[in-house]
Design an enzyme around this catalytic site. Sequence first.
Site, PDB file in Angstrom:
ATOM      1  N   ASP A  90     -15.338 -30.428 -29.789  1.00 57.21           N
ATOM      2  CA  ASP A  90     -13.926 -30.335 -30.167  1.00 57.21           C
ATOM      3  C   ASP A  90     -13.307 -31.722 -29.959  1.00 57.21           C
ATOM      4  O   ASP A  90     -13.032 -32.121 -28.816  1.00 57.21           O
ATOM      5  CB  ASP A  90     -13.193 -29.318 -29.298  1.00 57.21           C
ATOM      6  CG  ASP A  90     -13.547 -27.873 -29.620  1.00 57.21           C
ATOM      7  OD1 ASP A  90     -14.586 -27.645 -30.280  1.00 57.21           O
ATOM      8  OD2 ASP A  90     -12.811 -26.965 -29.188  1.00 57.21           O
ATOM      9  N   LYS A 154      -8.583 -27.164 -35.444  1.00 58.74           N
ATOM     10  CA  LYS A 154      -8.115 -26.502 -34.220  1.00 58.74           C
ATOM     11  C   LYS A 154      -6.671 -26.891 -33.962  1.00 58.74           C
ATOM     12  O   LYS A 154      -6.294 -28.053 -34.139  1.00 58.74           O
ATOM     13  CB  LYS A 154      -9.022 -26.919 -33.053  1.00 58.74           C
ATOM     14  CG  LYS A 154      -8.607 -26.405 -31.677  1.00 58.74           C
ATOM     15  CD  LYS A 154      -9.609 -26.872 -30.635  1.00 58.74           C
ATOM     16  CE  LYS A 154      -9.141 -26.585 -29.213  1.00 58.74           C
ATOM     17  NZ  LYS A 154     -10.105 -27.055 -28.196  1.00 58.74           N
ATOM     18  N   LYS A 183      -9.640 -22.658 -35.401  1.00 59.78           N
ATOM     19  CA  LYS A 183      -9.607 -22.282 -33.986  1.00 59.78           C
ATOM     20  C   LYS A 183      -8.173 -22.385 -33.495  1.00 59.78           C
ATOM     21  O   LYS A 183      -7.536 -23.435 -33.619  1.00 59.78           O
ATOM     22  CB  LYS A 183     -10.519 -23.186 -33.152  1.00 59.78           C
ATOM     23  CG  LYS A 183     -10.467 -22.875 -31.651  1.00 59.78           C
ATOM     24  CD  LYS A 183     -11.464 -23.715 -30.869  1.00 59.78           C
ATOM     25  CE  LYS A 183     -11.317 -23.523 -29.363  1.00 59.78           C
ATOM     26  NZ  LYS A 183     -12.311 -24.314 -28.589  1.00 59.78           N
TER      27      LYS A 183
END
Length: 219
Positions: A90, A154, A183
């Site tokens: 991430d 995300k 996400k």
Amino acid sequence: MKPLNKYFDHTLLSPLATEAQIIRLCKEAIRYDFYSVCVNSSYAALAAEHLADCPVGVTSVVGFPLGASLSAAKAEEAALACEAGADEIDMVMALGALKDNRKEYVRDDIAQVAAVCYEHDAALKVIIESHLLTDDEIRVACRLAVAAGADFVKTSTGFSGGGATVHAVELMHECVAGSAQVKASGGIRDLAAAQAMIRAGANRIGASASVRIMQEAGF
């Protein structure tokens, strides 16, 4: 729809996190069979060690939480995390460059990490800090992330004063549908919030309250 537990990246990113807390995070993830744990890169090896005999994955953050590191540093951190056992990365987008409309820089920054992830067969999620962006900037951020090879976009780090919103998740889902996943992360602390994010189009949820949410759901 997949089981609720499989939406969660069970998360501990506090700078004060200890080895004992990371081990407990892993034990909780095993108990609830979460999709992965999400930890700082310095704990990727420890998490991988404690999750070696189960299907729970290891997610490591990169360039966290500001996204202002050199691209080469992000790529190197991603490589080291993957070598330590992370199977998902991430990374935080170069937000200042996005605000400057330096699209080529933003895309290249992500592409360098994407190349590392591809080499290690790891998924890449790009954190865009949606609450700091306009809707148009969210659209640009999502398109650049997909063009650079991201598997997910995300919402948030959870460290910049805001988190996921239903509106942002819906917008991100609309932008990347068919090309990447979404996400939702940041401020998701109860079952109602998690369910709202899933309805809005989230494929994964990052939360430190994953256990409490599962217990609220009756597990």
